[in-house]
Design a protein around this motif. Structure first.
Motif, PDB file in Angstrom:
ATOM      1  N   GLU A  12       2.411  26.740 -18.509  1.00 63.54           N
ATOM      2  CA  GLU A  12       2.511  28.184 -18.662  1.00 63.54           C
ATOM      3  C   GLU A  12       1.373  28.652 -19.566  1.00 63.54           C
ATOM      4  OE1 GLU A  12       7.281  28.944 -18.380  1.00 63.54           O
ATOM      5  OE2 GLU A  12       6.521  28.125 -20.262  1.00 63.54           O
ATOM      6  N   LYS A  13       0.950  29.896 -19.375  1.00 68.68           N
ATOM      7  CA  LYS A  13      -0.169  30.424 -20.148  1.00 68.68           C
ATOM      8  C   LYS A  13       0.077  30.382 -21.646  1.00 68.68           C
ATOM      9  CE  LYS A  13      -2.314  33.408 -16.772  1.00 68.68           C
ATOM     10  NZ  LYS A  13      -2.886  34.716 -16.489  1.00 68.68           N
ATOM     11  N   ASP A  14       1.321  30.615 -22.070  1.00 65.91           N
ATOM     12  CA  ASP A  14       1.607  30.660 -23.511  1.00 65.91           C
ATOM     13  C   ASP A  14       1.949  29.295 -24.106  1.00 65.91           C
ATOM     14  OD1 ASP A  14       4.137  30.403 -22.417  1.00 65.91           O
ATOM     15  OD2 ASP A  14       5.053  31.858 -23.774  1.00 65.91           O
ATOM     16  N   ASP A  15       1.709  28.211 -23.357  1.00 62.33           N
ATOM     17  CA  ASP A  15       1.947  26.870 -23.900  1.00 62.33           C
ATOM     18  C   ASP A  15       1.039  26.593 -25.094  1.00 62.33           C
ATOM     19  OD1 ASP A  15       3.941  26.212 -22.106  1.00 62.33           O
ATOM     20  OD2 ASP A  15       2.685  24.861 -20.898  1.00 62.33           O
ATOM     21  N   GLY A  16      -0.144  27.158 -25.076  1.00 64.57           N
ATOM     22  CA  GLY A  16      -1.087  26.861 -26.149  1.00 64.57           C
ATOM     23  C   GLY A  16      -1.539  25.417 -26.058  1.00 64.57           C
ATOM     24  N   ILE A  17      -1.585  24.750 -27.201  1.00 63.96           N
ATOM     25  CA  ILE A  17      -1.997  23.352 -27.247  1.00 63.96           C
ATOM     26  C   ILE A  17      -0.803  22.490 -26.841  1.00 63.96           C
ATOM     27  CG2 ILE A  17      -2.872  21.499 -28.718  1.00 63.96           C
ATOM     28  CD1 ILE A  17      -4.115  23.737 -30.459  1.00 63.96           C
ATOM     29  N   ARG A  18      -0.976  21.738 -25.770  1.00 65.02           N
ATOM     30  CA  ARG A  18       0.100  20.898 -25.232  1.00 65.02           C
ATOM     31  C   ARG A  18      -0.022  19.504 -25.846  1.00 65.02           C
ATOM     32  NH1 ARG A  18       2.572  22.201 -20.497  1.00 65.02           N
ATOM     33  NH2 ARG A  18       2.241  20.117 -19.664  1.00 65.02           N
ATOM     34  N   ILE A  19       1.001  19.117 -26.619  1.00 71.15           N
ATOM     35  CA  ILE A  19       0.948  17.873 -27.382  1.00 71.15           C
ATOM     36  C   ILE A  19       2.075  16.943 -26.949  1.00 71.15           C
ATOM     37  CG2 ILE A  19       0.990  16.844 -29.680  1.00 71.15           C
ATOM     38  CD1 ILE A  19       0.066  19.594 -30.742  1.00 71.15           C
ATOM     39  N   ILE A  34      -2.400  17.301 -20.541  1.00 68.17           N
ATOM     40  CA  ILE A  34      -2.035  17.173 -21.950  1.00 68.17           C
ATOM     41  C   ILE A  34      -3.306  17.331 -22.781  1.00 68.17           C
ATOM     42  CG2 ILE A  34      -1.087  15.580 -23.663  1.00 68.17           C
ATOM     43  CD1 ILE A  34       0.968  14.999 -21.651  1.00 68.17           C
ATOM     44  N   ASP A  35      -3.212  18.127 -23.838  1.00 69.30           N
ATOM     45  CA  ASP A  35      -4.375  18.332 -24.698  1.00 69.30           C
ATOM     46  C   ASP A  35      -4.507  17.241 -25.756  1.00 69.30           C
ATOM     47  OD1 ASP A  35      -5.205  20.841 -23.518  1.00 69.30           O
ATOM     48  OD2 ASP A  35      -3.457  21.723 -24.486  1.00 69.30           O
ATOM     49  N   VAL A  36      -3.375  16.853 -26.337  1.00 68.32           N
ATOM     50  CA  VAL A  36      -3.385  15.878 -27.428  1.00 68.32           C
ATOM     51  C   VAL A  36      -2.186  14.942 -27.244  1.00 68.32           C
ATOM     52  CG1 VAL A  36      -3.256  15.564 -29.940  1.00 68.32           C
ATOM     53  CG2 VAL A  36      -4.373  17.590 -29.006  1.00 68.32           C
ATOM     54  N   TRP A  37      -2.410  13.663 -27.487  1.00 57.91           N
ATOM     55  CA  TRP A  37      -1.312  12.700 -27.471  1.00 57.91           C
ATOM     56  C   TRP A  37      -1.158  12.166 -28.883  1.00 57.91           C
ATOM     57  CZ3 TRP A  37      -1.437   7.250 -24.806  1.00 57.91           C
ATOM     58  CH2 TRP A  37      -0.167   6.667 -24.862  1.00 57.91           C
ATOM     59  N   LEU A  38      -0.064  12.567 -29.540  1.00 55.74           N
ATOM     60  CA  LEU A  38       0.214  12.096 -30.904  1.00 55.74           C
ATOM     61  C   LEU A  38       1.385  11.104 -30.871  1.00 55.74           C
ATOM     62  CD1 LEU A  38      -0.160  15.330 -33.075  1.00 55.74           C
ATOM     63  CD2 LEU A  38      -1.715  13.384 -32.906  1.00 55.74           C
ATOM     64  N   LYS A  39       1.120   9.945 -30.312  1.00 59.35           N
ATOM     65  CA  LYS A  39       2.193   8.952 -30.205  1.00 59.35           C
ATOM     66  C   LYS A  39       2.648   8.452 -31.576  1.00 59.35           C
ATOM     67  CE  LYS A  39      -0.993   5.205 -29.105  1.00 59.35           C
ATOM     68  NZ  LYS A  39      -1.342   4.215 -28.098  1.00 59.35           N
ATOM     69  N   ASP A  40       1.795   8.620 -32.590  1.00 59.82           N
ATOM     70  CA  ASP A  40       2.150   8.149 -33.925  1.00 59.82           C
ATOM     71  C   ASP A  40       3.172   9.035 -34.631  1.00 59.82           C
ATOM     72  OD1 ASP A  40       0.496   5.932 -33.704  1.00 59.82           O
ATOM     73  OD2 ASP A  40      -1.241   7.032 -34.446  1.00 59.82           O
ATOM     74  N   VAL A  41       3.487  10.205 -34.074  1.00 57.46           N
ATOM     75  CA  VAL A  41       4.553  11.024 -34.665  1.00 57.46           C
ATOM     76  C   VAL A  41       5.886  10.790 -33.958  1.00 57.46           C
ATOM     77  CG1 VAL A  41       2.989  12.807 -35.509  1.00 57.46           C
ATOM     78  CG2 VAL A  41       4.133  13.117 -33.312  1.00 57.46           C
ATOM     79  N   ALA A  42       5.881   9.958 -32.950  1.00 62.05           N
ATOM     80  CA  ALA A  42       7.127   9.591 -32.271  1.00 62.05           C
ATOM     81  C   ALA A  42       7.938   8.671 -33.183  1.00 62.05           C
ATOM     82  CB  ALA A  42       6.809   8.878 -30.962  1.00 62.05           C
ATOM     83  N   THR A  89       2.950  23.441 -27.966  1.00 60.09           N
ATOM     84  CA  THR A  89       4.078  23.007 -27.151  1.00 60.09           C
ATOM     85  C   THR A  89       4.210  21.505 -27.295  1.00 60.09           C
ATOM     86  OG1 THR A  89       3.791  24.819 -25.580  1.00 60.09           O
ATOM     87  CG2 THR A  89       5.063  22.926 -24.833  1.00 60.09           C
ATOM     88  N   LEU A  90       5.353  21.075 -27.829  1.00 71.18           N
ATOM     89  CA  LEU A  90       5.650  19.653 -27.980  1.00 71.18           C
ATOM     90  C   LEU A  90       6.251  19.165 -26.675  1.00 71.18           C
ATOM     91  CD1 LEU A  90       7.300  19.822 -31.512  1.00 71.18           C
ATOM     92  CD2 LEU A  90       4.888  19.417 -30.954  1.00 71.18           C
ATOM     93  N   LEU A  91       5.636  18.171 -26.078  1.00 73.19           N
ATOM     94  CA  LEU A  91       6.054  17.673 -24.773  1.00 73.19           C
ATOM     95  C   LEU A  91       6.775  16.342 -24.892  1.00 73.19           C
ATOM     96  CD1 LEU A  91       2.681  18.383 -22.960  1.00 73.19           C
ATOM     97  CD2 LEU A  91       4.763  19.768 -22.823  1.00 73.19           C
TER      98      LEU A  91
END
Length: 114
Positions: A12-19, A34-42, A89-91
């Motif tokens: 969606e347009k308002d997703d912003g940065i998809r993480i 996906i813009d960023v994958w932050l697997k270390d915050v899982a 947006t946290l995915l």
């Protein structure tokens, strides 16, 4: 603004940065989605396996996960993106509504006092 949605939901347009905030890459998802994958915050593997998406463990899972997050320097990356006024947006890939992205959003909002 912090949103949470399943990685398989439409962009969606308002997703912003998809993480992506899962430790594992979801099947069938292209890197361009996906813009960023932050697997270390899982959650740690140990915590993830213990929890196993069992709703009756939700509150204890959040308590343990928040404890992990409080010691995790990678959380600062998320906080900086949000503080800059970016929509984030946290995915997540899980089918369960009781997942780490929902808990992470709650944690971030507490830290930011949103």
């Amino acid at each position: 603004m912090i949103k949470v949605k399943r990685v398989y939901d439409p962009l969606e347009k308002d997703d912003g940065i998809r993480i992506l905030v899962g430790r594992l890459w979801p099947r069938g998802i292209r890197r361009s989605q996906i813009d960023v994958w932050l697997k270390d915050v899982a959650p740690s593997d140990e915590l993830r396996r213990w929890y196993n998406h069992e709703p009756d463990k939700w509150e204890e899972f959040k308590r343990r996960y928040f404890e992990e997050l409080s010691r995790n320097p990678k959380v600062e990356i998320l906080l900086q993106l949000i503080k800059k006024g970016n929509n984030v947006t946290l995915l997540y890939a899980s089918k369960s509504p009781y997942n780490n992205a929902v808990a992470l959003k709650e944690y971030l909002e507490k830290v930011l006092k949103v």
